[in-house]
Scaffold this motif. Structure first.
Motif, PDB file in Angstrom:
ATOM      1  N   ASP A 115       0.027  -1.216  -0.264  1.00 39.88           N
ATOM      2  CA  ASP A 115      -0.322   0.101  -0.280  1.00 39.88           C
ATOM      3  C   ASP A 115       0.559   1.339  -0.181  1.00 39.88           C
ATOM      4  N   GLU A 116       2.098   1.155   0.482  1.00 36.34           N
ATOM      5  CA  GLU A 116       2.527   2.341   0.910  1.00 36.34           C
ATOM      6  C   GLU A 116       3.868   2.523  -0.054  1.00 36.34           C
ATOM      7  N   ARG A 117       4.126   1.878  -1.032  1.00 34.47           N
ATOM      8  CA  ARG A 117       4.620   1.513  -2.564  1.00 34.47           C
ATOM      9  C   ARG A 117       3.653   2.285  -4.048  1.00 34.47           C
ATOM     10  N   LEU A 118       2.431   1.629  -3.564  1.00 31.62           N
ATOM     11  CA  LEU A 118       1.146   2.515  -4.232  1.00 31.62           C
ATOM     12  C   LEU A 118       1.465   3.936  -4.338  1.00 31.62           C
ATOM     13  N   ALA A 119       0.756   4.120  -2.219  1.00 33.51           N
ATOM     14  CA  ALA A 119       0.799   5.645  -2.790  1.00 33.51           C
ATOM     15  C   ALA A 119       2.214   6.385  -3.083  1.00 33.51           C
ATOM     16  N   GLN A 134       1.942   6.508  -6.823  1.00 33.93           N
ATOM     17  CA  GLN A 134       0.754   8.108  -6.973  1.00 33.93           C
ATOM     18  C   GLN A 134       1.522   9.367  -5.908  1.00 33.93           C
ATOM     19  N   LEU A 135       2.146   9.325  -5.634  1.00 40.17           N
ATOM     20  CA  LEU A 135       2.395  11.231  -5.035  1.00 40.17           C
ATOM     21  C   LEU A 135       3.962  11.085  -6.186  1.00 40.17           C
ATOM     22  N   GLU A 136       4.606  10.420  -6.215  1.00 36.04           N
ATOM     23  CA  GLU A 136       5.095  10.339  -7.507  1.00 36.04           C
ATOM     24  C   GLU A 136       4.640  11.648  -8.728  1.00 36.04           C
ATOM     25  N   GLU A 137       3.787  10.817  -9.197  1.00 39.39           N
ATOM     26  CA  GLU A 137       3.202  10.573 -10.775  1.00 39.39           C
ATOM     27  C   GLU A 137       1.878  12.509 -10.223  1.00 39.39           C
ATOM     28  N   ARG A 138       1.466  12.662  -9.356  1.00 36.50           N
ATOM     29  CA  ARG A 138       1.172  13.438  -9.143  1.00 36.50           C
ATOM     30  C   ARG A 138       2.129  14.945  -9.543  1.00 36.50           C
ATOM     31  N   LEU A 139       3.813  14.564  -8.210  1.00 35.67           N
ATOM     32  CA  LEU A 139       4.753  15.476  -8.561  1.00 35.67           C
ATOM     33  C   LEU A 139       4.833  16.142  -9.764  1.00 35.67           C
TER      34      LEU A 139
END
Length: 178
Positions: free
Chosen positions: A45-49, A52-57
């Motif tokens: 879950d942490e890896r997925l989050a 996703q945060l890297e993609e948003r950034l």
């Protein structure tokens, strides 16, 4: 022999205890090697989050870059607009001076016509009045000055129109040399 049997049984018992201890350690290591399913799920879950945060950034950085480019383009347009406003103000000033000088020329020519008419009238009646001749000469001098000022104002107005064109042409030539 009894001592040997006793030692043998003691050694056998010690070996069994050692074997049991080794087995227990092996089981512990095996249990430690098997990860807790809850921890594995939390890690996933942490890896997925994180991804996703890297993609948003990355998306925010890209959008910020686009916005920054748009702001820079707007700033360039604003600078160009300020330059054009300054050029227009210079042209308006030159045209204002030209208009004033043309009005002065018209007034001087009207005075010259009136002086010449008065001088003709005086000559027709046979009276040569020196003050009329002086007045006519002064009107003619004023007319010549007004013509000269008008010519200078026209040149100034033409230069005010040409300077921005020459500056932009010089900028284009400098850009081609680069």
């Amino acid at each position: 022999m009894s001592q040997i049997d006793e030692l043998n049984s003691r050694i056998t018992a010690a070996m069994e205890r050692i074997g049991a201890g080794v087995m227990m350690l092996a089981e512990r290591e095996a249990a430690a090697a098997i990860p807790d399913p809850d921890l594995v799920q939390a890690l996933e879950d942490e890896r997925l989050a994180n991804s996703q945060l890297e993609e948003r950034l990355r998306a925010i950085k890209e959008r910020h870059g686009d916005e920054l480019a748009a702001l820079r383009a707007a700033l360039d347009v604003s600078d160009e607009l300020d330059k054009l406003k300054a050029d227009l103000a210079a042209q308006n000033d030159a045209m204002g001076r030209l208009d004033m000088d043309v009005q002065r020329l018209r007034l001087a020519n009207e005075q010259l016509r009136q002086s010449n008419a008065a001088l003709r009238k005086a000559n027709e009646s046979g009276v040569g009045e020196p003050h009329l001749i002086n007045k006519a000469m002064l009107a003619e001098l004023e007319s010549l000055r007004a013509i000269r000022a008008t010519d200078a104002a026209e040149v100034s107005a033409v230069l005010a129109k040409l300077e921005p064109l020459l500056a932009s042409a010089a900028g284009l030539t400098d850009g081609e040399d680069a």
